[in-house]
Design a protein around this motif. Structure first.
Motif, short mmCIF file in Angstrom:
data_model
loop_
_atom_site.label_atom_id
_atom_site.label_comp_id
_atom_site.label_asym_id
_atom_site.label_seq_id
_atom_site.Cartn_x
_atom_site.Cartn_y
_atom_site.Cartn_z
N UNK A 294 0.78 -1.31 -0.02
CA UNK A 294 0.03 0.09 0.10
C UNK A 294 0.85 1.23 0.01
N UNK A 295 0.55 2.31 -0.91
CA UNK A 295 1.40 3.43 -0.78
C UNK A 295 0.57 4.71 -0.31
N UNK A 296 1.32 5.46 0.53
CA UNK A 296 2.53 5.53 0.65
C UNK A 296 3.12 4.22 1.52
N UNK A 297 4.46 3.95 1.68
CA UNK A 297 4.95 3.17 2.73
C UNK A 297 5.02 3.73 4.00
N UNK A 298 4.82 2.94 4.98
CA UNK A 298 5.00 3.50 6.41
C UNK A 298 5.81 2.60 7.15
N UNK A 299 6.85 3.31 7.88
CA UNK A 299 7.80 2.68 8.92
C UNK A 299 7.30 3.21 10.11
N UNK A 300 7.97 2.97 11.21
CA UNK A 300 7.64 3.59 12.46
C UNK A 300 7.58 5.19 12.68
N UNK B 150 15.45 0.71 3.98
CA UNK B 150 15.15 -0.89 4.24
C UNK B 150 13.46 -0.83 3.68
N UNK B 151 12.58 -0.02 4.16
CA UNK B 151 11.30 0.17 3.45
C UNK B 151 11.25 -0.18 1.89
N UNK B 152 12.20 0.76 1.13
CA UNK B 152 12.17 0.76 -0.10
C UNK B 152 12.63 -0.57 -0.56
N UNK B 153 13.65 -1.28 -0.10
CA UNK B 153 14.41 -2.43 -0.40
C UNK B 153 13.36 -3.67 -0.35
N UNK B 154 12.32 -3.45 0.77
CA UNK B 154 11.46 -4.58 1.06
C UNK B 154 10.45 -4.55 -0.22
N UNK B 155 10.02 -3.13 -0.46
CA UNK B 155 9.01 -2.86 -1.42
C UNK B 155 9.38 -3.24 -2.75
N UNK B 156 10.69 -3.03 -3.13
CA UNK B 156 11.20 -3.34 -4.36
C UNK B 156 11.24 -4.83 -4.66
N UNK B 157 11.79 -5.57 -3.52
CA UNK B 157 12.05 -7.23 -3.66
C UNK B 157 10.30 -7.82 -3.53
N UNK C 167 35.18 -0.67 -7.12
CA UNK C 167 35.01 0.53 -7.11
C UNK C 167 35.46 0.85 -8.76
N UNK C 168 35.04 2.17 -9.12
CA UNK C 168 35.28 2.65 -10.19
C UNK C 168 35.57 4.11 -10.19
N UNK C 169 36.89 4.57 -10.00
CA UNK C 169 37.09 5.93 -9.82
C UNK C 169 36.80 6.11 -8.41
N UNK C 170 36.04 7.32 -8.12
CA UNK C 170 35.70 7.71 -6.67
C UNK C 170 34.49 7.03 -6.13
N UNK C 171 33.90 6.23 -7.04
CA UNK C 171 32.61 5.17 -6.72
C UNK C 171 32.55 3.82 -6.26
N UNK C 172 32.09 3.54 -5.20
CA UNK C 172 31.88 2.21 -4.83
C UNK C 172 30.90 1.57 -4.99
N UNK C 173 30.71 0.45 -5.67
CA UNK C 173 29.57 -0.33 -6.25
C UNK C 173 28.96 -1.33 -5.25
N UNK C 174 27.71 -1.89 -5.05
CA UNK C 174 27.18 -2.53 -3.93
C UNK C 174 26.10 -3.31 -4.82
N UNK C 175 25.73 -4.59 -4.07
CA UNK C 175 24.35 -5.24 -4.52
C UNK C 175 23.79 -5.92 -3.49
N UNK C 176 22.63 -6.20 -3.70
CA UNK C 176 21.83 -7.30 -2.88
C UNK C 176 20.96 -7.88 -3.70
N UNK C 177 20.90 -9.27 -3.49
CA UNK C 177 20.22 -10.27 -4.23
C UNK C 177 18.64 -10.51 -3.63
N UNK C 178 17.60 -10.54 -4.36
CA UNK C 178 16.17 -10.94 -3.75
C UNK C 178 16.46 -12.39 -3.39
N UNK C 179 15.82 -12.72 -2.29
CA UNK C 179 16.05 -13.87 -1.42
C UNK C 179 14.74 -14.88 -2.23
#
Length: 168
Positions: free
Chosen positions: A1-7, A116-123, A156-168
């Motif tokens: 349901x949108x908007x997302x709500x956290x505490x 964290x709310x957006x990650x949960x929503x995306x997955x 990293x590439x240049x001044x940027x670090x790259x990250x990932x998270x897989x959906x379970x």
């Protein structure tokens, strides 16, 4: 349901009319959100990206809600920052997350809570298999948020670090 709500937060995805109001600094944006919009929001990086977001939504309405989300404090009824994605998931189910919070609200856990709310929503969305992010090598606070989300650094590439998270 949108908007997302956290505490402590509400996260509102921006449709085209709201994005336009924010870009034009129209007072109706505050009414739409039911929240005070501080003079220093949107911050310069987001302000620069708003025309691109507006154009993208005009040409690809299905980009909603894969763009800007506004972070609002439930208690203060005030915009604290923004988060979101850099477009719809690609054909491999990969989507990139980004975020920013006003300086006076940093180091209070708000960004971790919102992200964290957006990650949960995306997955929970069909076809999303992987979340990616990048941050400047000097942005320790952002690195901590990404680590707390469970993301792994890929290099990293240049001044940027790259990250990932897989959906379970």
């Amino acid at each position: 349901m949108l908007p997302l709500r956290t505490d402590r937060l509400l996260l509102y995805p921006c449709r085209l009319p709201l994005l336009t109001e924010i870009y034009l600094e129209h007072p109706h944006a505050s009414e739409t959100l039911g929240a005070y919009i501080p003079a220093d929001w949107p911050q310069p990086d987001l302000k620069e990206q708003l025309p691109h977001f507006i154009e993208l939504l005009q040409h690809d309405p299905k980009s909603f809600p894969w763009m800007l989300w506004i972070i609002v404090s439930v208690a203060e009824k005030k915009v604290l920052g923004d988060a979101g994605f850099k477009g719809r998931p690609d054909k491999n189910g990969v989507v990139e997350i980004g975020y920013s919070i006003l300086p006076e609200y940093r180091r209070m856990g708000y960004m971790e809570e919102a992200a964290a709310a957006l990650v949960d929503w995306a997955f929970q969305q069909p076809h999303v298999k992987k979340l990616i992010a990048e941050c400047d090598v000097t942005n320790i606070a952002s690195m901590k948020v990404l680590q707390k989300l469970g993301m792994r650094e890929t290099g990293a590439s240049g001044e940027m670090l790259h990250w990932y998270l897989l959906n379970k």
